[in-house]
Scaffold this active site. Sequence first.
Site, PDB file in Angstrom:
ATOM      1  N   HIS A 171       3.742  -9.442  11.089  1.00  6.80           N
ATOM      2  CA  HIS A 171       4.666  -9.383   9.940  1.00  6.80           C
ATOM      3  C   HIS A 171       6.084  -9.604  10.451  1.00  6.80           C
ATOM      4  O   HIS A 171       6.457  -9.052  11.489  1.00  6.80           O
ATOM      5  CB  HIS A 171       4.676  -8.002   9.274  1.00  6.80           C
ATOM      6  CG  HIS A 171       3.367  -7.567   8.700  1.00  6.80           C
ATOM      7  ND1 HIS A 171       2.852  -8.091   7.555  1.00  6.80           N
ATOM      8  CD2 HIS A 171       2.475  -6.644   9.139  1.00  6.80           C
ATOM      9  CE1 HIS A 171       1.690  -7.499   7.284  1.00  6.80           C
ATOM     10  NE2 HIS A 171       1.433  -6.623   8.241  1.00  6.80           N
ATOM     11  N   TYR A 210       9.325   0.227   9.368  1.00  8.35           N
ATOM     12  CA  TYR A 210       7.919  -0.067   9.635  1.00  8.35           C
ATOM     13  C   TYR A 210       7.341   0.976  10.590  1.00  8.35           C
ATOM     14  O   TYR A 210       6.270   1.543  10.360  1.00  8.35           O
ATOM     15  CB  TYR A 210       7.767  -1.478  10.225  1.00  8.35           C
ATOM     16  CG  TYR A 210       6.328  -1.936  10.213  1.00  8.35           C
ATOM     17  CD1 TYR A 210       5.808  -2.586   9.098  1.00  8.35           C
ATOM     18  CD2 TYR A 210       5.476  -1.680  11.283  1.00  8.35           C
ATOM     19  CE1 TYR A 210       4.480  -2.975   9.056  1.00  8.35           C
ATOM     20  CE2 TYR A 210       4.155  -2.068  11.250  1.00  8.35           C
ATOM     21  CZ  TYR A 210       3.657  -2.712  10.131  1.00  8.35           C
ATOM     22  OH  TYR A 210       2.336  -3.078  10.088  1.00  8.35           O
ATOM     23  N   GLU A 255      -7.453  -5.274   8.931  1.00  6.28           N
ATOM     24  CA  GLU A 255      -6.859  -4.939   7.636  1.00  6.28           C
ATOM     25  C   GLU A 255      -6.646  -6.238   6.843  1.00  6.28           C
ATOM     26  O   GLU A 255      -6.341  -7.291   7.398  1.00  6.28           O
ATOM     27  CB  GLU A 255      -5.529  -4.188   7.820  1.00  6.28           C
ATOM     28  CG  GLU A 255      -5.069  -3.558   6.512  1.00  6.28           C
ATOM     29  CD  GLU A 255      -3.898  -2.587   6.669  1.00  6.28           C
ATOM     30  OE1 GLU A 255      -3.417  -2.380   7.797  1.00  6.28           O
ATOM     31  OE2 GLU A 255      -3.467  -2.031   5.638  1.00  6.28           O
ATOM     32  N   HIS A 301      -6.891  -7.690  13.960  1.00  6.08           N
ATOM     33  CA  HIS A 301      -6.782  -6.492  13.111  1.00  6.08           C
ATOM     34  C   HIS A 301      -7.528  -6.792  11.816  1.00  6.08           C
ATOM     35  O   HIS A 301      -7.271  -7.806  11.182  1.00  6.08           O
ATOM     36  CB  HIS A 301      -5.300  -6.216  12.856  1.00  6.08           C
ATOM     37  CG  HIS A 301      -4.983  -5.031  12.002  1.00  6.08           C
ATOM     38  ND1 HIS A 301      -5.847  -3.980  11.812  1.00  6.08           N
ATOM     39  CD2 HIS A 301      -3.864  -4.724  11.286  1.00  6.08           C
ATOM     40  CE1 HIS A 301      -5.274  -3.089  11.012  1.00  6.08           C
ATOM     41  NE2 HIS A 301      -4.089  -3.514  10.674  1.00  6.08           N
ATOM     42  N   ASP A 313       0.102  -5.850  14.194  1.00  2.01           N
ATOM     43  CA  ASP A 313       1.108  -5.128  13.412  1.00  2.01           C
ATOM     44  C   ASP A 313       2.231  -4.549  14.293  1.00  2.01           C
ATOM     45  O   ASP A 313       3.323  -4.262  13.794  1.00  2.01           O
ATOM     46  CB  ASP A 313       0.466  -3.976  12.618  1.00  2.01           C
ATOM     47  CG  ASP A 313      -0.178  -4.452  11.311  1.00  2.01           C
ATOM     48  OD1 ASP A 313       0.185  -5.519  10.807  1.00  2.01           O
ATOM     49  OD2 ASP A 313      -1.055  -3.728  10.800  1.00  2.01           O
ATOM     50  N   HIS A 368       0.798  -1.238   0.000  1.00  2.00           N
ATOM     51  CA  HIS A 368       0.000   0.000   0.000  1.00  2.00           C
ATOM     52  C   HIS A 368       0.833   1.293   0.000  1.00  2.00           C
ATOM     53  O   HIS A 368       0.662   2.187   0.813  1.00  2.00           O
ATOM     54  CB  HIS A 368      -1.149   0.014   1.018  1.00  2.00           C
ATOM     55  CG  HIS A 368      -0.785  -0.118   2.485  1.00  2.00           C
ATOM     56  ND1 HIS A 368       0.152   0.648   3.120  1.00  2.00           N
ATOM     57  CD2 HIS A 368      -1.308  -0.904   3.442  1.00  2.00           C
ATOM     58  CE1 HIS A 368       0.187   0.317   4.392  1.00  2.00           C
ATOM     59  NE2 HIS A 368      -0.677  -0.622   4.612  1.00  2.00           N
ATOM     60  N   HIS A 407      -2.619   0.160  14.415  1.00  2.59           N
ATOM     61  CA  HIS A 407      -2.694   1.446  13.724  1.00  2.59           C
ATOM     62  C   HIS A 407      -4.063   1.700  13.117  1.00  2.59           C
ATOM     63  O   HIS A 407      -4.216   2.662  12.332  1.00  2.59           O
ATOM     64  CB  HIS A 407      -1.589   1.527  12.640  1.00  2.59           C
ATOM     65  CG  HIS A 407      -1.811   0.601  11.481  1.00  2.59           C
ATOM     66  ND1 HIS A 407      -2.005   1.070  10.199  1.00  2.59           N
ATOM     67  CD2 HIS A 407      -1.942  -0.726  11.398  1.00  2.59           C
ATOM     68  CE1 HIS A 407      -2.204   0.044   9.382  1.00  2.59           C
ATOM     69  NE2 HIS A 407      -2.169  -1.043  10.098  1.00  2.59           N
ATOM     70  N   ASP A 426      -4.511  -7.646   4.948  1.00  2.00           N
ATOM     71  CA  ASP A 426      -3.329  -8.515   4.952  1.00  2.00           C
ATOM     72  C   ASP A 426      -3.454  -9.589   6.040  1.00  2.00           C
ATOM     73  O   ASP A 426      -2.743 -10.594   5.997  1.00  2.00           O
ATOM     74  CB  ASP A 426      -2.016  -7.720   5.097  1.00  2.00           C
ATOM     75  CG  ASP A 426      -2.048  -6.657   6.174  1.00  2.00           C
ATOM     76  OD1 ASP A 426      -3.142  -6.231   6.582  1.00  2.00           O
ATOM     77  OD2 ASP A 426      -0.964  -6.239   6.615  1.00  2.00           O
TER      78      ASP A 426
HETATM   79  C1  LIG Z   1      -1.693   2.885   6.547  1.00  2.00           C
HETATM   80  C2  LIG Z   1      -3.156   3.222   6.456  1.00  2.00           C
HETATM   81  C3  LIG Z   1      -3.641   4.396   6.993  1.00  2.00           C
HETATM   82  C4  LIG Z   1      -4.981   4.745   6.895  1.00  2.00           C
HETATM   83  N1  LIG Z   1      -5.422   5.928   7.425  1.00  2.00           N
HETATM   84  C5  LIG Z   1      -6.732   6.250   7.367  1.00  2.00           C
HETATM   85  C6  LIG Z   1      -7.199   7.468   7.945  1.00  2.00           C
HETATM   86  O1  LIG Z   1      -6.431   8.253   8.500  1.00  2.00           O
HETATM   87  N2  LIG Z   1      -8.510   7.753   7.889  1.00  2.00           N
HETATM   88  C7  LIG Z   1      -9.393   6.913   7.251  1.00  2.00           C
HETATM   89  O2  LIG Z   1     -10.577   7.247   7.184  1.00  2.00           O
HETATM   90  N3  LIG Z   1      -8.983   5.743   6.726  1.00  2.00           N
HETATM   91  C8  LIG Z   1      -7.675   5.387   6.769  1.00  2.00           C
HETATM   92  N4  LIG Z   1      -7.260   4.191   6.239  1.00  2.00           N
HETATM   93  C9  LIG Z   1      -8.242   3.212   5.764  1.00  2.00           C
HETATM   94  C10 LIG Z   1      -8.424   3.200   4.256  1.00  2.00           C
HETATM   95  O3  LIG Z   1      -8.859   4.461   3.793  1.00  2.00           O
HETATM   96  C11 LIG Z   1      -9.441   2.093   3.936  1.00  2.00           C
HETATM   97  O4  LIG Z   1      -8.827   0.864   4.169  1.00  2.00           O
HETATM   98  C12 LIG Z   1      -9.988   2.164   2.535  1.00  2.00           C
HETATM   99  O5  LIG Z   1     -11.041   1.246   2.443  1.00  2.00           O
HETATM  100  C13 LIG Z   1      -8.930   1.810   1.484  1.00  2.00           C
HETATM  101  O6  LIG Z   1      -9.466   2.063   0.188  1.00  2.00           O
HETATM  102  P1  LIG Z   1      -8.814   1.404  -1.113  1.00  2.00           P
HETATM  103  O7  LIG Z   1      -9.196  -0.055  -1.059  1.00  2.00           O
HETATM  104  O8  LIG Z   1      -9.415   2.128  -2.252  1.00  2.00           O
HETATM  105  O9  LIG Z   1      -7.352   1.604  -0.986  1.00  2.00           O
HETATM  106  C14 LIG Z   1      -5.892   3.855   6.279  1.00  2.00           C
HETATM  107  C15 LIG Z   1      -5.394   2.668   5.722  1.00  2.00           C
HETATM  108  C16 LIG Z   1      -4.052   2.359   5.794  1.00  2.00           C
HETATM  109  C17 LIG Z   1      -3.566   1.088   5.166  1.00  2.00           C
HETATM  110 FE   LIG Z   2      -2.312  -3.027   9.460  1.00  2.00          FE
HETATM  111 FE   LIG Z   3      -0.423  -5.686   8.667  1.00  2.00          FE
END
Ligand SMILES: Cc1cc2nc3c(=O)[nH]c(=O)nc-3n(C[C@H](O)[C@H](O)[C@H](O)COP(=O)(O)O)c2cc1C
Ligand SMILES: [Fe+2]
Ligand SMILES: [Fe+2]
Lengths: 53, 397
Positions: free
Chosen positions: B228, B195, B84, B82, B167, B28, B148, B86
């Site tokens: 990770h 990281y 996310e 988490h 993470d 990402h 995070h 991954d």
């Molecule tokens: C490192 C990281 C930081 C993120 N920071 C924010 C954030 O500050 N605010 C928010 O609303 N979403 C945040 N997100 C969530 C993403 O916006 C969300 O996963 C979104 O669905 C990703 O869209 P995409 O699939 O088009 O990339 C973050 C995601 C990642 C991986």
């Molecule tokens: Fe993560």
């Molecule tokens: Fe992760």
Amino acid sequence: MKKYECTICGYIYDPALGDKDGGIPPKTPFEKLPDDWTCPVCGAAKDMFEEVK
Amino acid sequence: MPEPFSAVKISEHVYWVGAIDWSIRDFHGYLTGRGSTYNAYLILSDPVTLVDTVKAPFREEMLSRIASVVEPGKIRQLISNHSEMDHSGSLPEMIQLLRPEKVFASVMGARTLQEHFHLDQEIIPLKDGESLNLGKLKLTFLETRMLHWPDSMVTYLHDDALLFSQDGFGMHLASSERFADEIPAEILSWEAARYFANILLLYSPLILKLLERVGKLNLPIKIIAPDHGPIYRKNLDWILQSYARWAAQKPSRQAVVVYDTMWQSTEKMARAIGEGLAAGGAGVKLLSLKSCHRSDVATEILGAGALLVGSPTLNNGLFPTVADCLTYLKGLRPQNLSGAAFGSYGWSGESVGEIEGVMKEMKINLLSEGLKVKYVPDREALERCFSLGKAVAEKIK
Ligand SMILES: Cc1cc2nc3c(=O)[nH]c(=O)nc-3n(C[C@H](O)[C@H](O)[C@H](O)COP(=O)(O)O)c2cc1C
Ligand SMILES: [Fe+2]
Ligand SMILES: [Fe+2]
Ligand SMILES: [Zn+2]
């Protein structure tokens, strides 16, 4: 003055402290925060906050 | 027939059953030059429990590793630390395949998993500090919101003194070794710092609070198992103390000069500034955005004292790579940095002012007025660049 909690990240807005980095002086009640004020930890909007009971 | 992939025993009751992603180079938007791993963990408890899963394309690898120790159908509970993808990417298929009795996540995770996968499975929310008995074994869950993501939590297995840290304490590093003590220390410290700088830096104040909280809980921790990279079973203090140090963001005498250039004028300025910084006694890294990625810049500013940014003026504004890098760095909210802006221009020269504008928003302490040079710097202009560097170095003592 009532404290409010961010329902996203758990940050607690304490009116006694205000939000220094966000330019909000101490003793500002939650209701008086500007509409575009956001959570200093996660950035969530004001309407994501709930009163701490 | 033996399974092509094997689980690795990491403690009395726990096996690593993750996947190694040798080929990923862009995670990402974070360059992962050494690949990564997605760590899932199997607890041989009653009922058998799986902690986190792997990125969707690696599901078969995880299943094979699980099957090397236990028939996958024996898994009756899933825990998601988490949401996310991954770590949760294989969750929907695992639910379908295993029809587990229970799936657990944090209170926020129970929501965000649904917001990702729109499942017909109930996700049971776990409160901060809640415990769960797995037969004779006991787990305790701690919310780590915004470390995070809002849903992030860690899971502690009392019986093995093992922390599944999600993470946290992780790094993007593909390796066939599973333990940190089997990997050269320089690689570990570089990748762990990278990281931290790219994923966690903005939440430094929360990390300091979490470390304090965990310290007060007085839980014996013998193993840290992140989601990770390698697992820590020796010298845990090294990674804990590194986190405390990085989160404190005490500025050093290291200066980072970041720039891009069209006709090498801004680059000449950067090089003279670098000489001045070194002459003033600072450590210096010059990062050209033609050869460095924004995630390299983030890594270098971790623990630095000064950030100097240069851009030529292009169409009345910043050069796009510099704007990109500044947007990224601003989001990472580095603290306690000093800085200065510089750049070459032709007739209107907006770039330096724009850099300073972002630096002010980032609360970077501007040590000197921005340095603008019209077209190609001559000897006198380069001397001014040198002096700027030297003055900055002397102020970050
Ligand atoms: C490192 C990281 C930081 C993120 N920071 C924010 C954030 O500050 N605010 C928010 O609303 N979403 C945040 N997100 C969530 C993403 O916006 C969300 O996963 C979104 O669905 C990703 O869209 P995409 O699939 O088009 O990339 C973050 C995601 C990642 C991986
Ligand atoms: Fe993560
Ligand atoms: Fe992760
Ligand atoms: Zn918040």
